[in-house]
Structure formats: C-alpha cells, structure tokens
Design an enzyme around this catalytic site. Sequence first.
Site, PDB file in Angstrom:
ATOM      1  N   TYR A 203      -1.345  -0.042  10.496  1.00  0.00           N
ATOM      2  CA  TYR A 203      -1.504  -0.340   9.069  1.00  0.00           C
ATOM      3  C   TYR A 203      -0.276   0.116   8.275  1.00  0.00           C
ATOM      4  O   TYR A 203       0.263  -0.641   7.463  1.00  0.00           O
ATOM      5  CB  TYR A 203      -2.776   0.317   8.532  1.00  0.00           C
ATOM      6  CG  TYR A 203      -3.088  -0.068   7.097  1.00  0.00           C
ATOM      7  CD1 TYR A 203      -3.493  -1.367   6.787  1.00  0.00           C
ATOM      8  CD2 TYR A 203      -2.982   0.853   6.062  1.00  0.00           C
ATOM      9  CE1 TYR A 203      -3.783  -1.728   5.470  1.00  0.00           C
ATOM     10  CE2 TYR A 203      -3.270   0.496   4.745  1.00  0.00           C
ATOM     11  CZ  TYR A 203      -3.670  -0.792   4.453  1.00  0.00           C
ATOM     12  OH  TYR A 203      -3.945  -1.160   3.150  1.00  0.00           O
TER      13      TYR A 203
ATOM     14  N   SER B 248       0.846  -1.202   0.000  1.00  0.00           N
ATOM     15  CA  SER B 248       0.000   0.000   0.000  1.00  0.00           C
ATOM     16  C   SER B 248       0.875   1.244   0.000  1.00  0.00           C
ATOM     17  O   SER B 248       1.974   1.232   0.573  1.00  0.00           O
ATOM     18  CB  SER B 248      -0.893   0.035   1.246  1.00  0.00           C
ATOM     19  OG  SER B 248      -1.559   1.278   1.343  1.00  0.00           O
TER      20      SER B 248
HETATM   21  N1  LIG Z   1      -8.743  -0.616  -1.119  1.00  0.00           N
HETATM   22  C1  LIG Z   1      -7.657   0.131  -1.117  1.00  0.00           C
HETATM   23  O1  LIG Z   1      -7.708   1.348  -1.379  1.00  0.00           O
HETATM   24  C2  LIG Z   1      -6.322  -0.459  -0.808  1.00  0.00           C
HETATM   25  C3  LIG Z   1      -5.211   0.373  -0.894  1.00  0.00           C
HETATM   26  C4  LIG Z   1      -3.958  -0.149  -0.622  1.00  0.00           C
HETATM   27  C5  LIG Z   1      -3.824  -1.483  -0.300  1.00  0.00           C
HETATM   28  N2  LIG Z   1      -4.925  -2.282  -0.217  1.00  0.00           N
HETATM   29  C6  LIG Z   1      -4.706  -3.675   0.145  1.00  0.00           C
HETATM   30  O2  LIG Z   1      -5.370  -4.503  -0.779  1.00  0.00           O
HETATM   31  C7  LIG Z   1      -5.737  -5.726  -0.141  1.00  0.00           C
HETATM   32  C8  LIG Z   1      -7.208  -6.012  -0.397  1.00  0.00           C
HETATM   33  O3  LIG Z   1      -7.964  -4.963   0.197  1.00  0.00           O
HETATM   34  P1  LIG Z   1      -9.464  -4.612  -0.232  1.00  0.00           P
HETATM   35  O4  LIG Z   1      -9.513  -3.141  -0.384  1.00  0.00           O
HETATM   36  O5  LIG Z   1      -9.909  -5.502  -1.321  1.00  0.00           O
HETATM   37  O6  LIG Z   1     -10.204  -4.940   1.143  1.00  0.00           O
HETATM   38  P2  LIG Z   1     -11.529  -5.791   1.466  1.00  0.00           P
HETATM   39  O7  LIG Z   1     -12.583  -5.539   0.458  1.00  0.00           O
HETATM   40  O8  LIG Z   1     -11.803  -5.497   2.893  1.00  0.00           O
HETATM   41  O9  LIG Z   1     -11.038  -7.299   1.306  1.00  0.00           O
HETATM   42  C9  LIG Z   1     -10.108  -7.851   2.156  1.00  0.00           C
HETATM   43  C10 LIG Z   1     -10.023  -9.331   1.877  1.00  0.00           C
HETATM   44  O10 LIG Z   1      -9.047  -9.910   2.765  1.00  0.00           O
HETATM   45  C11 LIG Z   1      -9.632 -11.042   3.392  1.00  0.00           C
HETATM   46  N3  LIG Z   1      -9.072 -11.227   4.716  1.00  0.00           N
HETATM   47  C12 LIG Z   1      -8.951 -10.315   5.701  1.00  0.00           C
HETATM   48  N4  LIG Z   1      -8.392 -10.866   6.788  1.00  0.00           N
HETATM   49  C13 LIG Z   1      -8.150 -12.162   6.483  1.00  0.00           C
HETATM   50  C14 LIG Z   1      -7.601 -13.249   7.183  1.00  0.00           C
HETATM   51  N5  LIG Z   1      -7.161 -13.112   8.450  1.00  0.00           N
HETATM   52  N6  LIG Z   1      -7.505 -14.443   6.570  1.00  0.00           N
HETATM   53  C15 LIG Z   1      -7.940 -14.595   5.299  1.00  0.00           C
HETATM   54  N7  LIG Z   1      -8.470 -13.603   4.567  1.00  0.00           N
HETATM   55  C16 LIG Z   1      -8.583 -12.400   5.161  1.00  0.00           C
HETATM   56  C17 LIG Z   1     -11.126 -10.724   3.449  1.00  0.00           C
HETATM   57  O11 LIG Z   1     -11.886 -11.916   3.473  1.00  0.00           O
HETATM   58  P3  LIG Z   1     -12.593 -12.560   4.759  1.00  0.00           P
HETATM   59  O12 LIG Z   1     -13.110 -11.426   5.605  1.00  0.00           O
HETATM   60  O13 LIG Z   1     -13.669 -13.406   4.154  1.00  0.00           O
HETATM   61  O14 LIG Z   1     -11.528 -13.356   5.416  1.00  0.00           O
HETATM   62  C18 LIG Z   1     -11.337 -10.042   2.117  1.00  0.00           C
HETATM   63  O15 LIG Z   1     -11.529 -10.997   1.104  1.00  0.00           O
HETATM   64  C19 LIG Z   1      -5.370  -5.563   1.324  1.00  0.00           C
HETATM   65  O16 LIG Z   1      -4.120  -6.141   1.577  1.00  0.00           O
HETATM   66  C20 LIG Z   1      -5.282  -4.056   1.484  1.00  0.00           C
HETATM   67  O17 LIG Z   1      -4.458  -3.674   2.566  1.00  0.00           O
HETATM   68  C21 LIG Z   1      -6.160  -1.805  -0.457  1.00  0.00           C
END
Ligand SMILES: NC(=O)c1ccc[n+]([C@@H]2O[C@H](COP(=O)([O-])OP(=O)(O)OC[C@H]3O[C@@H](n4cnc5c(N)ncnc54)[C@H](OP(=O)(O)O)[C@@H]3O)[C@@H](O)[C@H]2O)c1
Length: 253
Positions: A147, A134
């Site tokens: 984070y 990120s």
């Molecule tokens: N959205 C953004 O702007 C952004 C920016 C920078 C980086 N990111 C990174 O991108 C990645 C995906 O984020 P997102 O925005 O798609 O978030 P999201 O919609 O909240 O999805 C997060 C995913 O991670 C899974 N997860 C969380 N904790 C887990 C665990 N302990 N074991 C297994 N699965 C787990 C969740 O599934 P379950 O709850 O079903 O386990 C869900 O499928 C993350 O690493 C986040 O830090 C996102």
Amino acid sequence: MRVFLTGASSGIGEALARHYAVAGATLGLAARRRERLGELIAELPGEHACYVLDVADAAALQAAAEDFIARCGCPDVVIANAGISVGTLADAADDLPAFRRVFETNVTGMAQTLQPFIAAMKARGSGRLVGIASVAGIRGLPGAGAYCASKAATIAYLEALRGELRGSGVEVVTIVPGYIATPMTAVNRYPMPFLLPVDEAARRFARAIERGVSYTVIPWQMGVVAKLLRLLPNPLFDAIFARAGRKPRGLDL
Ligand SMILES: NC(=O)c1ccc[n+]([C@@H]2O[C@H](COP(=O)([O-])OP(=O)(O)OC[C@H]3O[C@@H](n4cnc5c(N)ncnc54)[C@H](OP(=O)(O)O)[C@@H]3O)[C@@H](O)[C@H]2O)c1
C-alpha cells in the site's frame, strides 16, 4: 459542471458523488459493485451515468470515458479515487498476489482512469485531473509495503503528470488524505489520529479541487505529521514504526 469519478460505490467516492450531485453536477460514477452504484444513483438528485468496471481494465475505462464524453461532454473534473488497502509482509509468498492487485488498482488504475480524458481536456484548454494518494505514501510503514509503495508511486506519477501538462490549461490536483472514516479504515485496530468524518473530508477535497491546489494533505494536521515523518532520521523512524499497529493481511480485495 461535469465530474467523472472512480470508487464511487463507497467511502470517499460515495461522499464526493453526493457532494457534487447536490451542487448540481452531472456525474460519471465508476466502481465494480453494480448494485451499490445503482442504489446511490437512485438517491442522487439529477441524471448521472453509471459505469460498472474494474480500474485494472484499461479498455473498460477507455470505453467509459468515450461514452461519458459523448453523452455529457468533456468533464471538468476527473477523480481517480478507487483504491484498496491491505497488510502485506515482504517475506510472505501468499502476499505477492495482493501486492500485484494493490499496484494494478492504486497505480495502474489511476493512470488508466486519467489517460482517456487528457486529450479532450487539452483540446478544450481546461480541466482538473485529481488523484487520491495517501499519507501512507510518504514513508514505508512495516506491514504495509504494497500500500505504501503504491501511494508513493501515485504521488510521483501525479507530479510527473503535472509537469507534462504545464501550460496546457489542464491542472493536476494531488490529494493526500490522512485518516478518513470509511469501510477501508473501519478494519484498523490501531489509533487513527485526526480521523475525519467522510462527509467533511469530501467537502474539503472538493474545496481543494475547486482551488486547483497542486498538492494538499487533508486534514491539515496530518500535513504536519507528514512533514515530520519526512524529516525523521531512519534509525528513529525504524524504532518508532517497528512496533506500530498494522493493517490486517488477507482482506478481500
Ligand atoms: N479512508 C482513508 O483513511 C484513506 C486514507 C488515505 C487514502 N485513502 C484513499 O482514498 C481512496 C478511497 O478510499 P475509501 O477510504 O473511500 O475506501 P472504500 O470505502 O473501501 O472505497 C474504495 C472504493 O474503490 C472502489 N474500488 C476498489 N477497487 C476497485 C477496482 N479494482 N475497480 C474499480 N473500483 C474499485 C470500491 O468500489 P467497488 O468495490 O464497488 O469496486 C470503492 O468504491 C482510496 O484510493 C484510498 O487508498 C483513503
């Protein structure tokens, strides 16, 4: 093509799963929420494997990797995408459990996702290990210590891994997203510049993975922001970000 992916039940992971399934890939999809994974797999074209697990559980990931390799073969791409985000304050004792949880999911979880596939990929002499970091990992933002520190750790971990695998045929791709419209960012009550729709983000991530780039910020505009952030002298950085919007604390993790 075979792709193993964590965090497939929502947001970026779900969009990547849809992207790769439409492209004809066989997927191994992991996350904690069984129902959401089941619903997704039912909608996707093709046959895919589903792993209901917590990335903090090394044994569960080891078993999932063994099962996927036995059933489908060694993956071409493994994407450590599962992650959580929550506001934390350094002086709040109640935030320490969240701090620990963020690290065991975002950092330890990433290492535990990639490790079980490395030997098979090295033996074959090819493969791509992808980590989703990120822009928050570039500098420490007030109110997001856990984070930011976790994402800085993933960037350094992936860089170390890249050096370890040099010459093996296995490539490491570090993807550094800016703001992507997913449930993770839906709770943010502050401006999110260059916010990218999740399907477009997945397309750009997949393109970067296909090209095997070692490190990329998506969208590119946030790459410029990330470079400027790195250059900003501490007094200026502190003054600007002391008043910036903060991620809510106490979210369900
Ligand atoms: N959205 C953004 O702007 C952004 C920016 C920078 C980086 N990111 C990174 O991108 C990645 C995906 O984020 P997102 O925005 O798609 O978030 P999201 O919609 O909240 O999805 C997060 C995913 O991670 C899974 N997860 C969380 N904790 C887990 C665990 N302990 N074991 C297994 N699965 C787990 C969740 O599934 P379950 O709850 O079903 O386990 C869900 O499928 C993350 O690493 C986040 O830090 C996102």
